[in-house]
Design a protein around this motif. Structure first.
Motif, PDB file in Angstrom:
ATOM      1  N   UNK A   1       0.836  -1.189   0.000  1.00 57.53           N
ATOM      2  CA  UNK A   1       0.000   0.000   0.000  1.00 57.53           C
ATOM      3  C   UNK A   1       0.879   1.251   0.000  1.00 57.53           C
ATOM      4  N   UNK A   2       1.607   1.413  -1.106  1.00 59.63           N
ATOM      5  CA  UNK A   2       2.480   2.569  -1.293  1.00 59.63           C
ATOM      6  C   UNK A   2       2.034   3.291  -2.560  1.00 59.63           C
ATOM      7  N   UNK A   3       1.874   4.606  -2.493  1.00 63.24           N
ATOM      8  CA  UNK A   3       1.343   5.326  -3.672  1.00 63.24           C
ATOM      9  C   UNK A   3       2.173   5.138  -4.929  1.00 63.24           C
ATOM     10  N   UNK A   4       3.508   5.191  -4.791  1.00 65.07           N
ATOM     11  CA  UNK A   4       4.353   5.041  -5.973  1.00 65.07           C
ATOM     12  C   UNK A   4       4.224   3.666  -6.588  1.00 65.07           C
ATOM     13  N   UNK A   5       4.232   2.633  -5.758  1.00 66.47           N
ATOM     14  CA  UNK A   5       4.134   1.268  -6.270  1.00 66.47           C
ATOM     15  C   UNK A   5       2.754   0.994  -6.850  1.00 66.47           C
ATOM     16  N   UNK A   6       1.703   1.532  -6.220  1.00 63.74           N
ATOM     17  CA  UNK A   6       0.355   1.336  -6.754  1.00 63.74           C
ATOM     18  C   UNK A   6       0.203   1.998  -8.121  1.00 63.74           C
ATOM     19  N   UNK A   7       0.820   3.162  -8.293  1.00 64.05           N
ATOM     20  CA  UNK A   7       0.782   3.826  -9.600  1.00 64.05           C
ATOM     21  C   UNK A   7       1.545   3.011 -10.631  1.00 64.05           C
ATOM     22  N   UNK A   8       2.676   2.424 -10.224  1.00 69.74           N
ATOM     23  CA  UNK A   8       3.450   1.574 -11.130  1.00 69.74           C
ATOM     24  C   UNK A   8       2.621   0.370 -11.584  1.00 69.74           C
ATOM     25  N   UNK A   9       1.935  -0.280 -10.638  1.00 78.23           N
ATOM     26  CA  UNK A   9       1.104  -1.440 -10.981  1.00 78.23           C
ATOM     27  C   UNK A   9      -0.001  -1.037 -11.952  1.00 78.23           C
ATOM     28  N   UNK A  10      -0.626   0.111 -11.693  1.00 75.94           N
ATOM     29  CA  UNK A  10      -1.707   0.578 -12.562  1.00 75.94           C
ATOM     30  C   UNK A  10      -1.206   0.833 -13.986  1.00 75.94           C
ATOM     31  N   UNK A  11      -0.049   1.494 -14.104  1.00 71.36           N
ATOM     32  CA  UNK A  11       0.490   1.782 -15.433  1.00 71.36           C
ATOM     33  C   UNK A  11       0.953   0.509 -16.140  1.00 71.36           C
ATOM     34  N   UNK A  12       1.438  -0.462 -15.355  1.00 74.91           N
ATOM     35  CA  UNK A  12       1.847  -1.736 -15.955  1.00 74.91           C
ATOM     36  C   UNK A  12       0.647  -2.444 -16.569  1.00 74.91           C
ATOM     37  N   UNK A  13      -0.491  -2.397 -15.888  1.00 77.73           N
ATOM     38  CA  UNK A  13      -1.703  -3.037 -16.405  1.00 77.73           C
ATOM     39  C   UNK A  13      -2.178  -2.367 -17.690  1.00 77.73           C
ATOM     40  N   UNK A  14      -1.807  -1.091 -17.875  1.00 76.80           N
ATOM     41  CA  UNK A  14      -2.204  -0.357 -19.091  1.00 76.80           C
ATOM     42  C   UNK A  14      -1.209  -0.533 -20.217  1.00 76.80           C
TER      43      UNK A  14
END
Length: 555
Positions: A52-65
């Motif tokens: 639950x880290x903002x930077x890592x969550x953003x990375x996961x989201x962009x990876x899915x895209x």
């Protein structure tokens, strides 16, 4: 090869330069491999024991895209130190077709996830054990085991070698006077709430400069928290009373009471603020008033099934922003005003009257035939127009790519067949422009989000049926609990704003946005601001009374 960089450091004691060092090393590696860095993600002073880290969550989201195909970090422990989390991250990246690469391990495989994940988890456990051993030794020497409580100051000292000497503290005489007063007032028969009122009225700062509240004073005797339960005030240092665990779902720390046999107790008479007789008298009064509270799960009331009210936890005070609480069986009042006295909102409201008012108003205005048909027709038309435009734009970009490839092939053939150097230079310039355009299109398509499907043209009838079903379910005891959960997803906050001797209702959330549109139904251009969907789902607020006359309450 598009690559994303990730860097993290754990605590406030580390430096921001650590992030830049990690990113610099990763960029050098990417350059050697001929990779293109498209973005970098960072988390500063955040533990690697949670995803639950903002930077890592953003990375996961962009990876899915599909924004990149490689994630590059300095080491696996930068991504996560938790076995479950690193395995979950690896699985998500694999599903998205993204490789995980680190400077230490190289390409991350299932073997790395299993072995290194276990090693990182063991490292955290070993570090925690070593820290606890150090703290225990400090406590047995009569020093602080961490943290600072009201009534004391940290003593900053340094050894001859320049290292800080930790754990020493001294009595803060000004705060000690407040502590003695609290104990004296409590023995004089005053409640913790009355004591908090008086201290706030006089402007006496509480722990860490905050306002005083009843729980700050009476706390929990079994856990040793609260001014009246701090044994350090009688010269007794108790350590290891509580242990802290991290909730795997929220990432937040929760406390658990340790068995008394594991407590470490050390006498520190020089830290005494309260004499023993006063302490014993306070403990006796606490027991007589049954302030002793049970551990979570032990409270007998928890065994009874208590109904969850429709707006429980959602009602806020429009004056101070604090929550409204039940001050009697059916009456709601401002918690800050009742407990701390720092809010002047003394207006109360019946819970059932509040629920009935809001439900009746919502049903009346959301079910109005002309309104919901006009709203749904306009909204459906506008949303579908915007979605079709977005879809057409993406289709046009996809169609343009093969045309560019065909043009490039033709130009390449012209260069090979021509002996004219000047003509070849002109063709090369055209090719460069086309290649630039192709890169721009590919980047735009990689970052683009597919538009949602179009809305059903019969949305008005669907809308009417669902609102009607929701309202009827809320009136039925059988379906009320489930319907209330649905309703609470549409209402984020109910604010009660005091105006003279009345309370005005303010809604925030998706239903408020619907009512906001209802109030502007003569001006459907409200949908053209940032996009129709954003206008509907924005967190705008609506004072109930603008297109929806609220019931106000005179007290």
């Amino acid at each position: 090869m598009k690559v994303a960089l990730y860097a993290r450091y754990s605590s406030d004691n580390q430096r921001d330069a650590s992030i830049e060092d990690q990113l610099r090393l990763c960029r050098l590696h990417a350059e050697k491999q001929g990779w293109t860095v498209v973005d970098s993600y960072t988390d500063r002073a955040i533990s690697g024991a949670s995803l639950l880290r903002p930077g890592l969550q953003e990375l996961i989201s962009d990876a899915m895209r599909g924004k990149f195909v490689v994630v590059l970090a300095e080491a696996m422990d930068r991504l996560s130190r938790d076995q479950e989390d690193i395995a979950g991250l690896f699985k998500r990246m694999a599903f998205s077709g993204v490789r995980m690469v680190t400077l230490s391990e190289g390409d991350v495989t299932h073997l790395h996830v299993g072995l290194k994940g276990t090693m990182n988890a063991l490292f955290l456990k070993d570090l925690a054990d070593k820290t606890r051993r150090g703290l225990r030794g400090r406590v047995e020497d009569g020093k602080s085991g961490g943290g600072l409580c009201f009534g004391y100051d940290v003593v900053k000292q340094f050894a001859s070698n320049g290292e800080p000497i930790r754990g020493n503290r001294t009595i803060n005489e000004a705060e000690a006077v407040v502590v003695r007063r609290i104990f004296a007032d409590y023995l004089a028969g005053k409640s913790s709430r009355a004591i908090a009122f008086e201290l706030n009225k006089e402007g006496a700062p509480g722990p860490q400069g905050a306002e005083w509240g009843p729980s700050t004073i009476h706390g929990n005797p079994k856990r040793g928290v609260g001014i009246l339960n701090n044994e350090l005030y009688v010269g007794r240092l108790v350590w290891n009373r509580l242990r802290y665990l991290k909730d795997p779902d929220t990432g937040k720390r929760v406390s658990r009471l340790n068995p008394e046999s594991e407590w470490v107790i050390q006498e520190v008479p020089e830290m005494r603020i309260i004499n023993q007789e006063v302490w014993d008298s306070v403990k006796a009064r606490q027991q007589s008033l049954a302030y002793e509270t049970s551990e979570p799960g032990e409270n007998a009331l928890n065994k009874r099934r208590r109904p969850k009210h429709l707006f429980a936890g959602l009602v806020k005070c429009g004056r101070c922003g604090g929550g409204y609480m039940m001050i009697s069986k059916d009456l709601l009042g401002c918690a800050t005003s009742r407990n701390k006295g720092t809010c002047d909102n003394r207006l109360n409201i019946r819970r059932d009257a509040l629920e009935a008012s809001v439900l009746s108003g919502l049903r009346t205005h959301l079910m109005e035939p002309e309104l919901f048909k006009e709203f749904c027709d306009e909204f459906t038309r506008e949303v579908n127009r915007l979605r079709m435009e977005r879809g057409a734009g993406l289709t046009a970009m996809r169609d343009e790519l093969p045309r560019i490839d065909r043009e490039l092939d033709k130009l390449m053939k012209l260069i090979l067949a021509s002996d004219d150097i000047d003509a070849s230079k002109r063709v090369m310039k055209q090719m460069k422009e086309l290649e630039t355009r192709k890169e721009d299109l590919e980047k735009a398509l990689a970052e683009a989000v597919e538009p949602p499907p179009l809305l059903h043209p019969n949305m008005a009838e669907i809308y009417r049926q669902r609102i009607s079903t929701l309202y009827e379910s809320l009136q039925s005891e059988d379906g009320k609990a489930e319907a209330a959960e649905v309703f609470r997803t549409l209402v984020d906050q109910v604010t009660l704003v005091p105006t003279e001797d009345e309370l005005a209702i303010v809604l925030r959330g998706d239903l408020a946005a619907l009512l906001r549109f209802a109030a502007n139904k003569k001006n459907p251009d409200v949908l053209s601001e940032a996009g129709a969907l954003g206008a509907l789902l924005s967190q705008e607020s609506l004072v109930a009374g603008t297109g929806f006359e609220p019931v106000t309450f005179r007290l």
